[in-house]
Motif scaffolding. Structure first.
Motif, PDB file in Angstrom:
ATOM      1  N   SER A  61       0.825  -1.206   0.000  1.00  0.00           N
ATOM      2  CA  SER A  61       0.000   0.000   0.000  1.00  0.00           C
ATOM      3  C   SER A  61       0.859   1.255   0.000  1.00  0.00           C
ATOM      4  N   TYR A  62       1.902   1.263   0.830  1.00  0.00           N
ATOM      5  CA  TYR A  62       2.801   2.422   0.911  1.00  0.00           C
ATOM      6  C   TYR A  62       3.460   2.684  -0.443  1.00  0.00           C
ATOM      7  N   THR A  63       3.907   1.618  -1.108  1.00  0.00           N
ATOM      8  CA  THR A  63       4.590   1.758  -2.396  1.00  0.00           C
ATOM      9  C   THR A  63       3.637   2.248  -3.474  1.00  0.00           C
ATOM     10  N   LEU A  64       2.440   1.666  -3.534  1.00  0.00           N
ATOM     11  CA  LEU A  64       1.490   2.047  -4.574  1.00  0.00           C
ATOM     12  C   LEU A  64       1.046   3.497  -4.433  1.00  0.00           C
ATOM     13  N   ASP A  65       0.967   3.983  -3.208  1.00  0.00           N
ATOM     14  CA  ASP A  65       0.570   5.370  -2.990  1.00  0.00           C
ATOM     15  C   ASP A  65       1.599   6.358  -3.518  1.00  0.00           C
ATOM     16  N   ARG A  66       2.807   5.872  -3.821  1.00  0.00           N
ATOM     17  CA  ARG A  66       3.885   6.765  -4.251  1.00  0.00           C
ATOM     18  C   ARG A  66       4.375   6.477  -5.672  1.00  0.00           C
ATOM     19  N   LEU A  67       3.588   5.743  -6.431  1.00  0.00           N
ATOM     20  CA  LEU A  67       3.996   5.417  -7.797  1.00  0.00           C
ATOM     21  C   LEU A  67       4.153   6.647  -8.675  1.00  0.00           C
ATOM     22  N   GLU A  68       3.402   7.701  -8.379  1.00  0.00           N
ATOM     23  CA  GLU A  68       3.498   8.934  -9.166  1.00  0.00           C
ATOM     24  C   GLU A  68       4.459   9.940  -8.533  1.00  0.00           C
ATOM     25  N   GLU A  69       5.204   9.504  -7.520  1.00  0.00           N
ATOM     26  CA  GLU A  69       6.210  10.363  -6.886  1.00  0.00           C
ATOM     27  C   GLU A  69       7.567   9.667  -6.938  1.00  0.00           C
ATOM     28  N   PRO A  70       8.154   9.526  -8.130  1.00  0.00           N
ATOM     29  CA  PRO A  70       9.420   8.786  -8.243  1.00  0.00           C
ATOM     30  C   PRO A  70      10.549   9.370  -7.409  1.00  0.00           C
ATOM     31  N   ASN A  71      10.510  10.690  -7.153  1.00  0.00           N
ATOM     32  CA  ASN A  71      11.565  11.301  -6.346  1.00  0.00           C
ATOM     33  C   ASN A  71      11.535  10.817  -4.901  1.00  0.00           C
ATOM     34  N   LYS A  72      10.373  10.313  -4.444  1.00  0.00           N
ATOM     35  CA  LYS A  72      10.257   9.743  -3.104  1.00  0.00           C
ATOM     36  C   LYS A  72      10.331   8.218  -3.139  1.00  0.00           C
ATOM     37  N   LEU A  73       9.688   7.615  -4.136  1.00  0.00           N
ATOM     38  CA  LEU A  73       9.596   6.154  -4.187  1.00  0.00           C
ATOM     39  C   LEU A  73      10.922   5.495  -4.519  1.00  0.00           C
ATOM     40  N   LEU A  74      11.634   6.002  -5.530  1.00  0.00           N
ATOM     41  CA  LEU A  74      12.848   5.311  -5.980  1.00  0.00           C
ATOM     42  C   LEU A  74      13.949   5.302  -4.921  1.00  0.00           C
ATOM     43  N   PRO A  75      14.208   6.405  -4.204  1.00  0.00           N
ATOM     44  CA  PRO A  75      15.199   6.326  -3.118  1.00  0.00           C
ATOM     45  C   PRO A  75      14.792   5.348  -2.024  1.00  0.00           C
ATOM     46  N   PHE A  76      13.491   5.275  -1.725  1.00  0.00           N
ATOM     47  CA  PHE A  76      12.995   4.328  -0.723  1.00  0.00           C
ATOM     48  C   PHE A  76      13.238   2.890  -1.184  1.00  0.00           C
ATOM     49  N   ASP A 131      13.614  -3.918 -10.408  1.00  0.00           N
ATOM     50  CA  ASP A 131      14.839  -3.405 -11.052  1.00  0.00           C
ATOM     51  C   ASP A 131      15.522  -2.359 -10.189  1.00  0.00           C
ATOM     52  N   THR A 132      14.726  -1.511  -9.523  1.00  0.00           N
ATOM     53  CA  THR A 132      15.308  -0.481  -8.662  1.00  0.00           C
ATOM     54  C   THR A 132      16.025  -1.108  -7.468  1.00  0.00           C
ATOM     55  N   MET A 133      15.395  -2.092  -6.836  1.00  0.00           N
ATOM     56  CA  MET A 133      16.006  -2.747  -5.681  1.00  0.00           C
ATOM     57  C   MET A 133      17.238  -3.551  -6.087  1.00  0.00           C
ATOM     58  N   ILE A 134      17.145  -4.278  -7.192  1.00  0.00           N
ATOM     59  CA  ILE A 134      18.283  -5.080  -7.662  1.00  0.00           C
ATOM     60  C   ILE A 134      19.452  -4.185  -8.035  1.00  0.00           C
ATOM     61  N   GLY A 135      19.170  -3.087  -8.742  1.00  0.00           N
ATOM     62  CA  GLY A 135      20.235  -2.176  -9.161  1.00  0.00           C
ATOM     63  C   GLY A 135      20.943  -1.527  -7.994  1.00  0.00           C
ATOM     64  N   ALA A 136      20.181  -1.112  -6.984  1.00  0.00           N
ATOM     65  CA  ALA A 136      20.792  -0.477  -5.804  1.00  0.00           C
ATOM     66  C   ALA A 136      21.653  -1.467  -5.046  1.00  0.00           C
ATOM     67  N   ALA A 137      21.179  -2.705  -4.909  1.00  0.00           N
ATOM     68  CA  ALA A 137      21.951  -3.725  -4.192  1.00  0.00           C
ATOM     69  C   ALA A 137      23.248  -4.038  -4.928  1.00  0.00           C
ATOM     70  N   ALA A 138      23.187  -4.073  -6.261  1.00  0.00           N
ATOM     71  CA  ALA A 138      24.375  -4.418  -7.054  1.00  0.00           C
ATOM     72  C   ALA A 138      25.456  -3.345  -6.959  1.00  0.00           C
ATOM     73  N   LYS A 139      25.043  -2.100  -6.780  1.00  0.00           N
ATOM     74  CA  LYS A 139      26.005  -0.992  -6.737  1.00  0.00           C
ATOM     75  C   LYS A 139      26.607  -0.781  -5.350  1.00  0.00           C
ATOM     76  N   GLU A 140      26.004  -1.356  -4.317  1.00  0.00           N
ATOM     77  CA  GLU A 140      26.429  -1.079  -2.944  1.00  0.00           C
ATOM     78  C   GLU A 140      27.743  -1.776  -2.624  1.00  0.00           C
ATOM     79  N   THR A 141      28.623  -1.051  -1.946  1.00  0.00           N
ATOM     80  CA  THR A 141      29.948  -1.592  -1.596  1.00  0.00           C
ATOM     81  C   THR A 141      30.097  -1.835  -0.096  1.00  0.00           C
TER      82      THR A 141
END
Length: 389
Positions: A61-76, A131-141
């Motif tokens: 529910s939290y994620t779907l409420d922010r689908l139109e706010e990529p500046n908030k959703l993608l960092p989360f 894709d967002t979660m996988i990409g962030a995990a792959a870049k983390e050191t």
């Protein structure tokens, strides 16, 4: 994603969630499909799944409420991806979760609602999330998990403890963020806690923990933790914090152990030369639950930019709290204690239109306080709190 895609996703989810016991049935169906078709994934989850199911629906529910706010959703989502490394998940596990959720949703929605267009919309939405979660995990050191040794376990109230640890490697977290924690007595059962001190080079970290009646983890954290225990910690999450260059005044509202993330920010701000004015309201049901007033008193007395107002719903302490019966002395630097429900008390001061607002506490307290402030005229865009799941 375009607005129609977002609307299709939200509409179908809300239709399913609106049914009697819909969220619970959806969660059960999802995990049944996931564990049946991908049995190897079961080992990533705790034996008891009740709280896990509740968190799943709230997270969706939290994620779907922010689908139109990529500046908030993608960092989360990126933070979640970095945090999920602690489980040892791989790309195919994300795909399995996405497939299972789509299947569960389609079964509940039925053929009439679950059209090809709706199916494609959900595929787009889940692909973006994965894709967002996988990409962030792959870049983390940084490490996927940190280990910490308990240095101190101190009971503050009968159901509240302060635990201090030294980490094997310091975590770079922002004051105000929260961290997932696992204790040896409850393997695979991670809980989110907010550090009550800023990150430091010594790798020392402190948590304030209140026992939840009937809970699986928090009572064990309070009653079974001993010095020398090894805890595991995940990557930091959350977006609370006061930017170093911020000039806008702050209103902070905390109840119970919700003081921890705000306290960490105040301690960090105390190390700076200049700060915006901050008014902190700290509350509890009883006066004894204002357990950290001495620290806040010292901060307020030393820094003119900070005002601290204690709030208790009741004048007297409960029967189980042993005290002398004498009134507590007024600590220097603090405003006189007020009596009442904290959201109502804060809202009585007006709309706080010149302030950025942070609220920390239980989900019910956060929601109630937020609604009180909005009713008083506070703009929603100025109010921040962590996700309520």
């Amino acid at each position: 994603m375009d607005s129609r895609t977002v609307a299709l996703i939200r509409t179908t989810f809300k239709a399913v969630a609106a049914e009697e016991s819909g969220p619970e049935r959806l969660a059960r169906s999802f995990y049944s499909i996931l564990f049946t078709e991908y049995p190897q994934i079961r080992d990533f989850f705790p034996a008891a799944m009740d709280s896990q199911r509740d968190r799943l629906v709230r997270a969706i529910s939290y994620t779907l409420d922010r689908l139109e706010e990529p500046n908030k959703l993608l960092p989360f989502l990126a933070q979640l991806g970095r945090d999920h490394r602690k489980y040892g998940v791989r790309d195919e596990h994300y795909q399995a979760v996405a497939h299972s959720l789509r299947t569960a949703m389609s079964r509940f929605a039925g053929n009439e609602m679950w059209t090809d267009e709706v199916d494609h919309a959900w595929e787009q939405g889940l692909t973006l999330i994965c894709d967002t979660m996988i990409g962030a995990a792959a870049k983390e050191t940084t490490p996927p998990v940190w280990s910490g040794t308990v240095l101190e376990h101190r009971m503050v109230l009968h159901n509240l403890a302060v635990v201090r640890l030294r980490l094997d490697q310091a975590i770079k977290y922002a004051a105000g963020q929260y961290i997932s924690v696992q204790i040896p007595a409850r393997p695979r059962m991670w809980r989110y806690l907010s550090p009550s001190v800023p990150a430091n080079a010594n790798g020392e970290i402190e948590f304030h923990i209140r026992g939840v009646l009937g809970g699986w983890v928090s009572p064990a954290m309070i009653n079974q933790t001993v010095v020398g225990d090894q805890w595991l910690l995940g990557s930091p999450l959350g977006g609370l914090g006061v930017p170093r260059n911020s000039k806008r005044k702050m209103l902070m509202i905390a109840c119970g152990t919700g003081i921890a993330p705000l306290r960490a920010q105040l301690l960090q701000m105390a190390q700076r030369r200049t700060n915006p004015k901050v008014h902190l309201f700290v509350g509890g049901h009883h006066p004894c639950e204002l357990y950290d007033l001495r620290t806040l008193s010292e901060l307020a007395a030393a820094h003119k930019w900070l005002t601290v107002t204690p709030v208790a719903e009741r004048e007297e302490n409960p029967w189980w709290h042993a005290d002398s019966g004498e009134p507590a002395p007024q600590l220097p630097g603090l405003e006189p204690r007020m009596t009442g429900q904290i959201g109502k008390v804060v809202a009585s001061f007006g709309p706080w239109s010149d302030r950025d607002v942070q609220i920390a506490g239980s989900p019910s307290m956060v929601q109630t306080t937020k609604f009180r402030l909005m009713a008083a005229g506070t703009q929603t865009k100025n109010i921040r709190h962590d996700p309520l799941f």
